[in-house]
Motif scaffolding. Structure first.
Motif, PDB file in Angstrom:
ATOM      1  N   THR A 190       9.019  38.227  51.331  1.00 26.27           N
ATOM      2  CA  THR A 190       7.918  37.291  51.573  1.00 26.27           C
ATOM      3  C   THR A 190       8.402  35.849  51.474  1.00 26.27           C
ATOM      4  OG1 THR A 190       7.306  37.423  49.238  1.00 26.27           O
ATOM      5  CG2 THR A 190       6.191  38.922  50.759  1.00 26.27           C
ATOM      6  N   PRO A 191       7.786  34.934  52.228  1.00 24.48           N
ATOM      7  CA  PRO A 191       8.294  33.565  52.262  1.00 24.48           C
ATOM      8  C   PRO A 191       8.012  32.741  51.016  1.00 24.48           C
ATOM      9  CG  PRO A 191       6.373  33.783  53.691  1.00 24.48           C
ATOM     10  CD  PRO A 191       6.713  35.168  53.231  1.00 24.48           C
ATOM     11  N   LEU A 192       6.909  33.015  50.302  1.00 23.05           N
ATOM     12  CA  LEU A 192       6.518  32.187  49.156  1.00 23.05           C
ATOM     13  C   LEU A 192       6.089  33.062  47.979  1.00 23.05           C
ATOM     14  CD1 LEU A 192       4.434  29.459  51.034  1.00 23.05           C
ATOM     15  CD2 LEU A 192       6.720  29.175  50.058  1.00 23.05           C
ATOM     16  N   PRO A 193       7.025  33.734  47.295  1.00 27.75           N
ATOM     17  CA  PRO A 193       6.657  34.542  46.123  1.00 27.75           C
ATOM     18  C   PRO A 193       6.053  33.659  45.033  1.00 27.75           C
ATOM     19  CG  PRO A 193       8.919  34.988  46.853  1.00 27.75           C
ATOM     20  CD  PRO A 193       8.471  33.771  47.574  1.00 27.75           C
ATOM     21  N   LEU A 194       4.944  34.089  44.480  1.00 32.38           N
ATOM     22  CA  LEU A 194       4.225  33.258  43.518  1.00 32.38           C
ATOM     23  C   LEU A 194       5.049  32.939  42.281  1.00 32.38           C
ATOM     24  CD1 LEU A 194       0.496  34.442  43.403  1.00 32.38           C
ATOM     25  CD2 LEU A 194       1.431  32.311  44.292  1.00 32.38           C
ATOM     26  N   TYR A 195       5.852  33.875  41.819  1.00 32.63           N
ATOM     27  CA  TYR A 195       6.637  33.609  40.606  1.00 32.63           C
ATOM     28  C   TYR A 195       7.622  32.471  40.848  1.00 32.63           C
ATOM     29  CZ  TYR A 195       9.180  34.433  36.285  1.00 32.63           C
ATOM     30  OH  TYR A 195       9.746  34.271  35.047  1.00 32.63           O
ATOM     31  N   ASP A 196       8.260  32.469  42.025  1.00 32.16           N
ATOM     32  CA  ASP A 196       9.192  31.391  42.349  1.00 32.16           C
ATOM     33  C   ASP A 196       8.462  30.067  42.528  1.00 32.16           C
ATOM     34  OD1 ASP A 196      11.214  33.223  42.250  1.00 32.16           O
ATOM     35  OD2 ASP A 196      11.478  33.388  44.413  1.00 32.16           O
ATOM     36  N   VAL A 197       7.326  30.105  43.209  1.00 30.67           N
ATOM     37  CA  VAL A 197       6.583  28.870  43.464  1.00 30.67           C
ATOM     38  C   VAL A 197       6.070  28.262  42.158  1.00 30.67           C
ATOM     39  CG1 VAL A 197       4.544  27.908  44.599  1.00 30.67           C
ATOM     40  CG2 VAL A 197       5.948  29.582  45.790  1.00 30.67           C
ATOM     41  N   SER A 198       5.728  29.097  41.197  1.00 34.29           N
ATOM     42  CA  SER A 198       5.182  28.592  39.936  1.00 34.29           C
ATOM     43  C   SER A 198       6.262  28.190  38.937  1.00 34.29           C
ATOM     44  CB  SER A 198       4.271  29.648  39.294  1.00 34.29           C
ATOM     45  OG  SER A 198       5.013  30.796  38.918  1.00 34.29           O
ATOM     46  N   GLU A 199       7.523  28.421  39.240  1.00 35.97           N
ATOM     47  CA  GLU A 199       8.597  28.140  38.292  1.00 35.97           C
ATOM     48  C   GLU A 199       8.624  26.676  37.848  1.00 35.97           C
ATOM     49  OE1 GLU A 199      11.841  28.528  35.759  1.00 35.97           O
ATOM     50  OE2 GLU A 199      10.482  30.026  36.587  1.00 35.97           O
ATOM     51  N   PRO A 200       8.510  25.672  38.745  1.00 39.22           N
ATOM     52  CA  PRO A 200       8.544  24.285  38.255  1.00 39.22           C
ATOM     53  C   PRO A 200       7.390  23.933  37.322  1.00 39.22           C
ATOM     54  CG  PRO A 200       8.921  24.367  40.631  1.00 39.22           C
ATOM     55  CD  PRO A 200       8.452  25.729  40.219  1.00 39.22           C
ATOM     56  N   LEU A 201       6.332  24.729  37.306  1.00 41.24           N
ATOM     57  CA  LEU A 201       5.172  24.470  36.458  1.00 41.24           C
ATOM     58  C   LEU A 201       5.264  25.191  35.119  1.00 41.24           C
ATOM     59  CD1 LEU A 201       2.448  25.035  39.215  1.00 41.24           C
ATOM     60  CD2 LEU A 201       3.770  22.949  38.739  1.00 41.24           C
ATOM     61  N   SER A 202       6.325  25.957  34.909  1.00 39.93           N
ATOM     62  CA  SER A 202       6.434  26.801  33.726  1.00 39.93           C
ATOM     63  C   SER A 202       6.952  26.020  32.522  1.00 39.93           C
ATOM     64  CB  SER A 202       7.371  27.980  34.005  1.00 39.93           C
ATOM     65  OG  SER A 202       8.707  27.527  34.171  1.00 39.93           O
ATOM     66  N   TYR A 203       6.672  26.551  31.353  1.00 41.12           N
ATOM     67  CA  TYR A 203       7.177  25.956  30.110  1.00 41.12           C
ATOM     68  C   TYR A 203       8.700  25.943  30.114  1.00 41.12           C
ATOM     69  CZ  TYR A 203       8.025  25.257  25.131  1.00 41.12           C
ATOM     70  OH  TYR A 203       8.465  24.768  23.920  1.00 41.12           O
ATOM     71  N   ARG A 204       9.310  27.014  30.633  1.00 33.87           N
ATOM     72  CA  ARG A 204      10.769  27.079  30.658  1.00 33.87           C
ATOM     73  C   ARG A 204      11.355  25.938  31.484  1.00 33.87           C
ATOM     74  NH1 ARG A 204      13.743  32.312  33.052  1.00 33.87           N
ATOM     75  NH2 ARG A 204      12.446  31.784  34.854  1.00 33.87           N
ATOM     76  N   ALA A 205      10.835  25.726  32.694  1.00 40.39           N
ATOM     77  CA  ALA A 205      11.385  24.686  33.560  1.00 40.39           C
ATOM     78  C   ALA A 205      11.194  23.300  32.952  1.00 40.39           C
ATOM     79  CB  ALA A 205      10.725  24.762  34.935  1.00 40.39           C
ATOM     80  N   ILE A 206      10.025  23.052  32.370  1.00 42.60           N
ATOM     81  CA  ILE A 206       9.760  21.734  31.789  1.00 42.60           C
ATOM     82  C   ILE A 206      10.635  21.490  30.568  1.00 42.60           C
ATOM     83  CG2 ILE A 206       7.999  20.310  30.674  1.00 42.60           C
ATOM     84  CD1 ILE A 206       5.923  21.679  32.476  1.00 42.60           C
ATOM     85  N   SER A 207      10.711  22.469  29.672  1.00 41.57           N
ATOM     86  CA  SER A 207      11.468  22.276  28.428  1.00 41.57           C
ATOM     87  C   SER A 207      12.969  22.181  28.684  1.00 41.57           C
ATOM     88  CB  SER A 207      11.164  23.420  27.455  1.00 41.57           C
ATOM     89  OG  SER A 207      11.560  24.676  28.001  1.00 41.57           O
ATOM     90  N   ARG A 208      13.499  22.979  29.624  1.00 37.50           N
ATOM     91  CA  ARG A 208      14.940  22.970  29.867  1.00 37.50           C
ATOM     92  C   ARG A 208      15.397  21.693  30.574  1.00 37.50           C
ATOM     93  NH1 ARG A 208      18.118  27.306  29.488  1.00 37.50           N
ATOM     94  NH2 ARG A 208      19.352  26.650  31.280  1.00 37.50           N
ATOM     95  N   SER A 209      14.499  21.006  31.274  1.00 40.32           N
ATOM     96  CA  SER A 209      14.896  19.792  31.990  1.00 40.32           C
ATOM     97  C   SER A 209      14.352  18.519  31.346  1.00 40.32           C
ATOM     98  CB  SER A 209      14.408  19.872  33.448  1.00 40.32           C
ATOM     99  OG  SER A 209      13.000  19.924  33.523  1.00 40.32           O
ATOM    100  N   TRP A 210      13.744  18.638  30.183  1.00 42.53           N
ATOM    101  CA  TRP A 210      13.116  17.481  29.561  1.00 42.53           C
ATOM    102  C   TRP A 210      14.125  16.389  29.200  1.00 42.53           C
ATOM    103  CZ3 TRP A 210       8.233  16.340  29.809  1.00 42.53           C
ATOM    104  CH2 TRP A 210       7.714  15.325  29.005  1.00 42.53           C
ATOM    105  N   ASP A 211      15.378  16.775  28.925  1.00 40.12           N
ATOM    106  CA  ASP A 211      16.379  15.770  28.568  1.00 40.12           C
ATOM    107  C   ASP A 211      16.766  14.881  29.747  1.00 40.12           C
ATOM    108  OD1 ASP A 211      17.643  17.725  30.013  1.00 40.12           O
ATOM    109  OD2 ASP A 211      19.399  17.864  28.714  1.00 40.12           O
ATOM    110  N   GLN A 212      16.275  15.222  30.959  1.00 42.55           N
ATOM    111  CA  GLN A 212      16.552  14.393  32.132  1.00 42.55           C
ATOM    112  C   GLN A 212      15.404  13.422  32.422  1.00 42.55           C
ATOM    113  OE1 GLN A 212      18.524  16.377  35.473  1.00 42.55           O
ATOM    114  NE2 GLN A 212      18.405  18.298  34.331  1.00 42.55           N
ATOM    115  N   LEU A 213      14.523  13.255  31.451  1.00 47.23           N
ATOM    116  CA  LEU A 213      13.348  12.394  31.626  1.00 47.23           C
ATOM    117  C   LEU A 213      13.733  10.948  31.928  1.00 47.23           C
ATOM    118  CD1 LEU A 213      10.141  12.890  31.059  1.00 47.23           C
ATOM    119  CD2 LEU A 213      10.581  11.488  29.048  1.00 47.23           C
ATOM    120  N   GLN A 214      14.848  10.483  31.385  1.00 54.17           N
ATOM    121  CA  GLN A 214      15.229   9.080  31.527  1.00 54.17           C
ATOM    122  C   GLN A 214      16.049   8.804  32.781  1.00 54.17           C
ATOM    123  OE1 GLN A 214      17.143   8.849  27.664  1.00 54.17           O
ATOM    124  NE2 GLN A 214      15.472   7.590  26.847  1.00 54.17           N
ATOM    125  N   LYS A 215      16.341   9.829  33.604  1.00 54.63           N
ATOM    126  CA  LYS A 215      17.187   9.624  34.785  1.00 54.63           C
ATOM    127  C   LYS A 215      16.380   9.077  35.953  1.00 54.63           C
ATOM    128  CE  LYS A 215      20.731  13.017  33.697  1.00 54.63           C
ATOM    129  NZ  LYS A 215      21.489  14.199  34.161  1.00 54.63           N
TER     130      LYS A 215
END
Length: 679
Positions: A654-679
């Protein structure tokens, strides 16, 4: 006198070789797994390491692709060819999927312990299971272990697992054409012992190996009465002149020569990552419906596919603090992606201003510590007057990218390595009102699939066994679809898609996903009604009359503090067969993604040898093409290593699997990239 006695010491020291490397790297054995010459060790590569390995050891030539998908798990796709002369074609091919799992890490008192399965799924002739223990002492790395199947064919003593049940007492027929599987693991009357040592010399990159195995080559002697089985000992060396290239050479039993070459790469250090855009580049931040009052400022952030969400939040914060430099004390951001809406983040303006100021008086950690998520936007702020956006309210996102699609099978018993290469161009338009329109063309420019028709028996309703016909279309419409996505809450997402969903199927269907924010699990369901496309029609646009209903219950588990996700699909496949798929998915910060899967189906795929298999497994490696960043958006190289032309256990792409599409909105994605807030 004392001075004279001491004077030669510096000169003598200069004659000594340099000290051995502090962290010598283990090297692969003949089969492509880390080990000695002919036996495995308990050692593991660094997570994200990929190795391509070629070796020869009479009567086999071996090609293997090994991926360290996680710290404790290695997956290897291997193809052994029975060949006595490398200038000739192989008499038989033995495909395999190998697994190696770390059970315990080494410490000061205990060895590293690993459990391995050679041909966990593959041909029985090369199948073996083992328990390996490795312990380092100075520059020596000692290994010992127990082997079942091929690695225990010398039969040193009785199988100790027979006391656990009748399963382990079964005989093993190494010449059977049925695929090896769980019903064969750790079976057999006898097992064997193996041991060896690797010495890391003072010459950087050079190690010496010696081992004693428990493979008596009884199957080869049965097939070829003239085969001369070697003695079980071997000695050899491995030299790695660079971090990416290694060579091995050895002798087995004093009469058979073994040689190998390995090319290794660390995917976490993939050089073609997406270029980090300038903070002044307006295309890197898209926010809308910005509202402000005396108490706070709030905006929706439309997440970009390739940029870390933490970086995007930081750039949105810069804009929102500029709306009113002396403004309200609270900032609210609600991220969204393809129409899905994530949790609202509430941040203290004082922390934000300190972290994003030129002096950097604060840090992302301080913002995180005082942040509320998920937060509720106050009603008066939701109804407040709109202020400046960084996006036109009615302008869609437009993306344009290329996908270099490489498909390869190392699992064909008679056809060797089959491959297919295509170039896919994809375009997407994402409207603010939850609507996405996507499409693209596929250019097929190379394959060797003509032998597939002779390998498999014909079927009335092919699922993917006629892949050669699709590859024969020079240009086709790869996808052309419309999608509507909507979040019922920050934890519940829905999606509906219709059109040409993938290269071989058109239809419609939808998904629902429950992905609670801050949790490590998600569950969902999907259903699709599809029609097969006609590979002989213009641009492969015609569809056949009969439709198929396919659907699954889905579940995911995110391993804490990692980029690894386990997935499970249970349901009905495109061939109307029922079964389940287990997968492991690794998303690295470099943009590289590795997915391994195995499917068990109630149906079976026959072959011309009379064997059948209910299992279907493979590996997908997706690499970003960062050097194209200024030309296109999200281009990548997609490499899929899996059997081609199978009908059982095949799911819709399928072209747009919901799990993949929702990944940037997940706690994991936000917490793992939070140290790049100042870039």
């Amino acid at each position: 006198m004392a001075g004279l006695l001491c004077a030669p010491a510096p000169a003598a020291a200069e004659l000594l070789p340099p000290a051995a490397p502090k962290e010598p790297k283990p090297s692969p054995n003949w089969a492509g797994s880390l080990g000695l010459n002919t036996v495995p060790s308990a050692r593991m590569d660094k997570s994200g390491t990929v190795r391509f390995h070629l070796s020869t050891l009479d009567p086999y030539a071996t090609a293997a692709l090994s991926v360290q998908i996680a710290d404790p798990l290695n997956i290897t796709l291997r193809q052994n060819g029975y060949v006595s002369n490398l200038r000739e074609a192989a008499d038989r091919l033995y495909p395999a999927v190998d697994l190696k799992m770390r059970l315990l890490n080494e410490n000061a008192t205990r060895p590293e312990i690993a459990l391995g399965l050679m041909s966990a799924y593959g041909h029985k002739q090369m199948a073996a299971e083992y328990l390996a223990l490795s312990k380092r002492y100075n520059n020596f790395d000692f290994t010992g272990g127990l082997g079942w199947g091929r690695m225990g064919s010398a039969g040193h003593f009785s199988n100790p697992m027979k006391v656990l049940g009748s399963h382990f007492e079964k005989d093993r027929d190494a010449t059977s054409e049925d695929a090896n599987g769980p019903e064969d693991w750790f079976t057999g009357d006898k097992i064997g012992l193996f041991a060896g040592v690797e010495y890391f010399t003072p010459i950087n990159g050079l190690s010496l190996k010696a081992d004693w195995g428990a493979d008596d080559y009884s199957t080869e002697a049965l097939i070829d009465p003239g085969f001369d089985a070697p003695a079980p000992w071997s000695v050899g060396l491995h030299y790695q002149p660079t971090k990416n290239l290694g060579f091995g050479l050895g002798i087995l039993g004093g009469e058979k020569i073994m040689a190998s070459v390995s090319i290794t790469d660390a995917l976490g250090e993939w050089p073609y990552q997406w270029e980090e855009p300038s903070p002044e580049d307006p295309s890197t931040i898209q926010i809308q419906t910005t509202r402000a009052n005396d108490n706070g400022v709030w905006a929706n952030l439309y997440a970009h596919d390739e940029l870390p969400i933490g970086m995007q939040i930081g750039r949105a914060l810069r804009h929102l603090t500029e709306v009113d430099p002396e403004g309200p004390a609270e900032i609210y951001i609600t991220p969204s992606h393809y129409g899905l809406t994530g949790p609202t983040l509430r941040m203290v303006r004082r922390d934000v201003a300190a972290a994003l100021s030129d002096e950097r008086n604060g840090s992302p950690a301080e913002i995180w510590r005082n942040m509320t998520m998920p937060a509720i936007v106050p009603t008066d702020l939701q109804n407040a007057e709109k202020v400046k956006d960084l996006r036109s309210p009615n302008r869609p996102f437009a993306s344009f990218r290329f996908i270099l699609d490489n498909q390869m099978s190392l699992s064909e018993e008679d056809g060797g390595i089959l491959y297919r290469e295509s170039l896919v161009q994809e375009t997407q338009l994402n409207w603010p009102k939850n609507i996405t329109i996507g499409g693209g063309f596929r250019l097929n420019f190379s394959d060797d699939l003509e032998s597939l028709s002779s390998q498999y028996l014909p079927v009335d309703k092919p699922v993917r066994s006629d892949v050669a016909e699709f590859a024969g279309a020079l240009v086709s419409v790869d996808r052309l679809y419309g999608a509507f996505m909507h979040s019922l809450s920050p934890d519940i997402h829905t999606g509906f898609t219709a059109g040409y969903l993938e290269e071989m199927y058109a239809g419609f269907g939808g998904e629902i996903l429950y992905r609670p924010f801050g949790k490590t699990f998600a569950i969902g369901a999907e259903a699709w009604n599809v029609w097969r496309r006609d590979p002989y029609s213009d641009l492969v646009l015609d569809v056949q009359d009969d439709s198929t209903l396919t659907g699954f219950f889905n579940a995911w588990y995110e391993f804490p503090d990692s980029d690894l996700t386990a997935g499970l699909k249970v349901g009905r496949y495109l061939g109307e067969d029922f079964g389940a798929t287990v997968s492991l998915d690794k998303r690295m910060d470099s943009g590289v993604r590795v997915t391994a899967f195995v499917t068990a189906s109630e149906d079976e795929d026959p072959d011309i040898f009379g064997g059948t298999t209910h299992l279907y497994s493979g590996l997908r490696l997706t690499l970003p093409l960062g050097t194209w960043r200024r030309m296109v958006d999200g281009s990548e190289m997609r490499n899929t290593f899996a059997p081609l032309g199978r009908n059982a256990g095949q799911a819709l792409d399928t072209p747009l699997p919901l799990y993949d599409v929702s990944e940037p909105l997940s706690y994991r994605a936000i917490s793992r990239s939070w140290d790049q807030l100042q870039k």
